[in-house]
Design a protein around this motif. Structure first.
Motif, mmCIF file in Angstrom:
data_model
loop_
_atom_site.group_PDB
_atom_site.id
_atom_site.type_symbol
_atom_site.label_atom_id
_atom_site.label_comp_id
_atom_site.label_asym_id
_atom_site.label_seq_id
_atom_site.Cartn_x
_atom_site.Cartn_y
_atom_site.Cartn_z
ATOM 1 N N ILE A 1 0.593 -1.209 -0.042
ATOM 2 C CA ILE A 1 -0.321 -0.112 0.388
ATOM 3 C C ILE A 1 0.680 0.686 0.201
ATOM 4 O O ILE A 1 1.757 1.357 0.688
ATOM 5 C CB ILE A 1 -1.152 0.143 0.779
ATOM 6 N N THR A 2 0.705 2.083 -1.408
ATOM 7 C CA THR A 2 1.531 3.243 -1.241
ATOM 8 C C THR A 2 0.624 4.377 -0.852
ATOM 9 O O THR A 2 -0.180 3.806 -0.590
ATOM 10 C CB THR A 2 1.921 3.300 -2.661
ATOM 11 N N GLN A 3 1.045 5.684 -0.649
ATOM 12 C CA GLN A 3 0.543 6.845 -0.627
ATOM 13 C C GLN A 3 -0.321 7.280 -1.691
ATOM 14 O O GLN A 3 -1.702 7.660 -0.811
ATOM 15 C CB GLN A 3 1.339 7.974 0.050
ATOM 16 N N GLN A 4 0.239 6.720 -2.580
ATOM 17 C CA GLN A 4 -0.383 7.206 -3.608
ATOM 18 C C GLN A 4 -2.124 6.480 -3.570
ATOM 19 O O GLN A 4 -3.095 6.156 -4.458
ATOM 20 C CB GLN A 4 -0.340 6.945 -5.457
ATOM 21 N N TYR A 5 -1.947 4.839 -4.198
ATOM 22 C CA TYR A 5 -2.747 3.735 -3.614
ATOM 23 C C TYR A 5 -4.043 4.388 -3.012
ATOM 24 O O TYR A 5 -5.571 4.288 -3.001
ATOM 25 C CB TYR A 5 -2.560 2.651 -3.421
ATOM 26 N N ARG A 6 -3.512 4.288 -1.512
ATOM 27 C CA ARG A 6 -3.861 4.896 -0.378
ATOM 28 C C ARG A 6 -5.434 6.149 -0.606
ATOM 29 O O ARG A 6 -6.433 6.181 -0.713
ATOM 30 C CB ARG A 6 -3.243 4.962 0.968
ATOM 31 N N GLN A 7 -4.525 7.341 -0.803
ATOM 32 C CA GLN A 7 -5.491 8.219 -1.830
ATOM 33 C C GLN A 7 -6.624 8.133 -2.879
ATOM 34 O O GLN A 7 -7.540 8.152 -2.801
ATOM 35 C CB GLN A 7 -4.119 9.350 -2.356
ATOM 36 N N ASP A 8 -6.174 7.395 -4.218
ATOM 37 C CA ASP A 8 -6.814 7.188 -4.686
ATOM 38 C C ASP A 8 -8.358 5.980 -4.228
ATOM 39 O O ASP A 8 -10.005 6.309 -4.799
ATOM 40 C CB ASP A 8 -6.568 6.067 -5.844
ATOM 41 N N GLU A 9 -8.267 5.369 -3.509
ATOM 42 C CA GLU A 9 -9.450 4.259 -2.688
ATOM 43 C C GLU A 9 -9.548 5.167 -1.943
ATOM 44 O O GLU A 9 -10.921 4.954 -1.407
ATOM 45 C CB GLU A 9 -8.550 3.361 -1.906
ATOM 46 N N PHE A 10 -9.019 6.593 -1.694
ATOM 47 C CA PHE A 10 -10.214 7.714 -0.636
ATOM 48 C C PHE A 10 -11.069 8.189 -1.592
ATOM 49 O O PHE A 10 -12.162 8.213 -0.881
ATOM 50 C CB PHE A 10 -9.306 8.198 0.573
ATOM 51 N N GLU A 11 -10.094 8.250 -1.927
ATOM 52 C CA GLU A 11 -11.173 9.596 -3.279
ATOM 53 C C GLU A 11 -12.117 9.139 -4.343
ATOM 54 O O GLU A 11 -12.961 9.427 -4.936
ATOM 55 C CB GLU A 11 -10.543 10.188 -3.726
ATOM 56 N N ASN A 12 -11.796 7.998 -4.495
ATOM 57 C CA ASN A 12 -13.162 7.516 -5.218
ATOM 58 C C ASN A 12 -14.162 6.412 -4.427
ATOM 59 O O ASN A 12 -14.872 5.561 -4.786
ATOM 60 C CB ASN A 12 -12.326 6.044 -5.740
ATOM 61 N N TYR A 13 -14.395 6.609 -3.554
ATOM 62 C CA TYR A 13 -15.062 5.976 -2.195
ATOM 63 C C TYR A 13 -14.851 4.375 -2.063
ATOM 64 O O TYR A 13 -15.410 3.912 -1.731
ATOM 65 C CB TYR A 13 -16.460 6.461 -2.818
ATOM 66 N N THR A 14 -13.844 4.004 -2.319
ATOM 67 C CA THR A 14 -13.788 2.949 -1.782
ATOM 68 C C THR A 14 -13.250 2.344 -0.715
ATOM 69 O O THR A 14 -13.466 1.522 0.600
ATOM 70 C CB THR A 14 -12.755 2.337 -3.027
ATOM 71 N N THR A 15 -12.745 3.552 0.185
ATOM 72 C CA THR A 15 -11.769 3.088 1.635
ATOM 73 C C THR A 15 -13.114 4.481 1.974
ATOM 74 O O THR A 15 -12.916 5.887 1.826
ATOM 75 C CB THR A 15 -10.944 4.122 1.449
ATOM 76 N N THR A 16 -13.955 4.627 3.165
ATOM 77 C CA THR A 16 -14.639 5.620 3.437
ATOM 78 C C THR A 16 -14.420 5.308 5.108
ATOM 79 O O THR A 16 -13.823 3.999 5.859
ATOM 80 C CB THR A 16 -16.707 4.794 3.918
ATOM 81 N N ASP A 17 -15.372 6.211 5.605
ATOM 82 C CA ASP A 17 -14.754 6.072 7.062
ATOM 83 C C ASP A 17 -16.360 5.720 7.867
ATOM 84 O O ASP A 17 -17.524 5.670 7.451
ATOM 85 C CB ASP A 17 -14.885 7.965 7.908
ATOM 86 N N ASP A 18 -16.187 4.230 8.445
ATOM 87 C CA ASP A 18 -17.427 3.486 9.696
ATOM 88 C C ASP A 18 -17.365 3.292 10.496
ATOM 89 O O ASP A 18 -18.193 2.632 10.922
ATOM 90 C CB ASP A 18 -17.615 2.547 7.662
ATOM 91 N N HIS A 19 -15.559 3.172 10.867
ATOM 92 C CA HIS A 19 -16.248 2.294 12.118
ATOM 93 C C HIS A 19 -14.557 2.778 12.925
ATOM 94 O O HIS A 19 -14.146 2.944 12.682
ATOM 95 C CB HIS A 19 -16.036 1.106 11.972
ATOM 96 N N LEU A 20 -14.869 2.964 14.059
ATOM 97 C CA LEU A 20 -13.503 3.049 15.529
ATOM 98 C C LEU A 20 -13.908 1.909 16.359
ATOM 99 O O LEU A 20 -14.776 1.656 16.628
ATOM 100 C CB LEU A 20 -14.261 4.368 16.081
ATOM 101 N N MET A 21 -12.339 1.510 16.470
ATOM 102 C CA MET A 21 -11.664 0.921 17.011
ATOM 103 C C MET A 21 -10.534 0.704 18.433
ATOM 104 O O MET A 21 -10.411 2.480 18.123
ATOM 105 C CB MET A 21 -11.483 -0.210 16.168
ATOM 106 N N HIS A 22 -9.862 0.089 19.149
ATOM 107 C CA HIS A 22 -9.024 0.861 19.578
ATOM 108 C C HIS A 22 -8.007 -0.648 19.822
ATOM 109 O O HIS A 22 -8.177 -1.661 19.684
ATOM 110 C CB HIS A 22 -9.563 0.797 21.226
#
Length: 374
Positions: free
Chosen positions: A289-310
């Motif tokens: 996982i690179t910075q760019q791949y992480r960014q792309d997945e966030f901007e295309n809604y594949t990565t979303t904010d949906d849960h918090l854990m510890h």
């Protein structure tokens, strides 16, 4: 000779395939103390359950005391803030059960802390949190206030929201008994040694400058909290540095992937899509996982904010690959939650799906703190 080489290569390929399909065998490397896993019930309040668990571990670290804090005291005090934000923005804001770690810190700073014995959020006879009706009623109310049928919004609406919260969750305690002493929420906060200003939010996204703070635009950031933005490698190293030095970590993440499974107790990012299901039970190669791949997945809604854990520890599998021990808030029913309610995140999953983290500022390496201007 040529035939022997082919046989040898064939054996090596077979061994590689077998090795890649070995069932997970985990060994704990770091296991920091945490309170027992509990269930958030039928509520969208993971942000409070996980952040409260995080604070409970902080209390253990700071005082040696294990205290069962009230998650619902924070929820009870946060709903009026959400309602005010929604109504004053005339409905152009988020109103839901969701929230983030800084919402807990904001509540602690303003309203203090109470133990679960002082405020459970459950009324007499109730044993399970279910906010489905409460949320529907509150949403209907705030939407009515935004519609403003009386043509002039009165101040009564705030009292009405408070009254509904009292009916469904109970009245906020002003004082209470704990271990033979009387406390207020603020004096109890002093007992815990928690200072909300000691905690920082860190994220990693390339659309904002690194080593600066910015408001992360995700739906549950209804209170417009800001985050320090750092390169991905440094966010991961901050998690490691914290755990290695006795600090647990609060995590906001995406668990909507098919390769996150509380039932199997693992979260991974297989290199091949064909292995998505099989990788929940056995070791398969993972994506880098690179910075760019992480960014792309966030901007295309594949990565979303949906849960918090510890995050409470680090493990390794039989190949020496690192995983993070992550406490969930979905209970301990073994038919649905492996590992006693914990999920083991591979580093690849953490690099891709961790939206942000919250840590004590002392858990941040000095070199990074200097870059952030502390």
């Amino acid at each position: 000779m040529f035939k022997n080489v082919l046989i040898t290569l064939g054996l090596l390929c077979s061994l590689t395939i077998v090795s890649a399909q070995e069932p997970y065998q985990f060994t704990e490397v770091i296991d920091l103390e945490a309170t027992p896993v509990i269930s958030q019930g039928r509520t969208g309040t993971c942000w409070s359950f996980s952040s409260t668990s995080f604070l409970e571990s902080e209390i253990i670290r700071l005082t040696g005391k294990q205290i069962d804090l009230s998650e619902m005291y924070t929820v009870r005090n946060t709903y009026p803030k959400k309602a005010d934000n929604f109504v004053m923005r005339q409905g152009k804001a988020q109103f839901s059960e969701g929230g983030l770690a800084h919402d807990v810190m904001n509540s602690v700073a303003e309203y203090g802390l109470v133990p679960n014995t002082a405020f459970s959020g459950l009324l007499q006879g109730e044993t399970y949190h279910n906010h489905a009706e409460l949320v529907a009623v509150l949403r209907s109310m705030v939407e009515t206030y935004v519609d403003n049928p009386g043509k002039k919004l009165s101040k009564k609406w705030k009292d009405a929201v408070e009254a509904v919260l009292t009916v469904y969750m109970g009245e906020n305690p002003k004082s209470f008994e704990y271990e033979g002493k009387t406390y207020t929420p603020q004096s109890f906060l002093e007992l815990t040694k928690i200072n909300p200003s000691d905690y920082v939010n860190i994220t990693s996204f390339a659309h904002s400058p690194f080593y600066e703070k910015f408001i992360l635009n995700i739906p549950d950031n209804w209170s417009y909290g800001s985050f320090y933005n750092v390169p991905l490698d440094e966010m991961i190293s901050t998690i490691d540095n914290a755990l290695e030095n006795g600090f647990t970590v609060e995590l906001d993440c995406d668990v909507s992937e098919r390769t996150f499974s509380s039932k199997n107790g693992v979260a991974v990012i297989p290199e091949s899509d064909e292995n998505y299901k099989k990788a929940l039970e056995a070791i398969y190669p993972e994506k880098q996982i690179t910075q760019q791949y992480r960014q792309d997945e966030f901007e295309n809604y594949t990565t979303t904010d949906d849960h918090l854990m510890h995050i409470t520890g680090i493990l390794k599998d039989q190949n020496g690959t690192k995983y993070y021990k992550v406490k969930n808030s979905w209970g301990t029913d073994a038919s649905r939650n492996a590992n006693g309610g914990y999920v083991y995140f591979s580093e690849s999953y953490m690099r891709l799906k961790a939206i942000s983290i919250t840590v004590h500022k002392d858990a941040v390496a000095k070199a990074l703190a200097k870059k952030l201007g502390w």
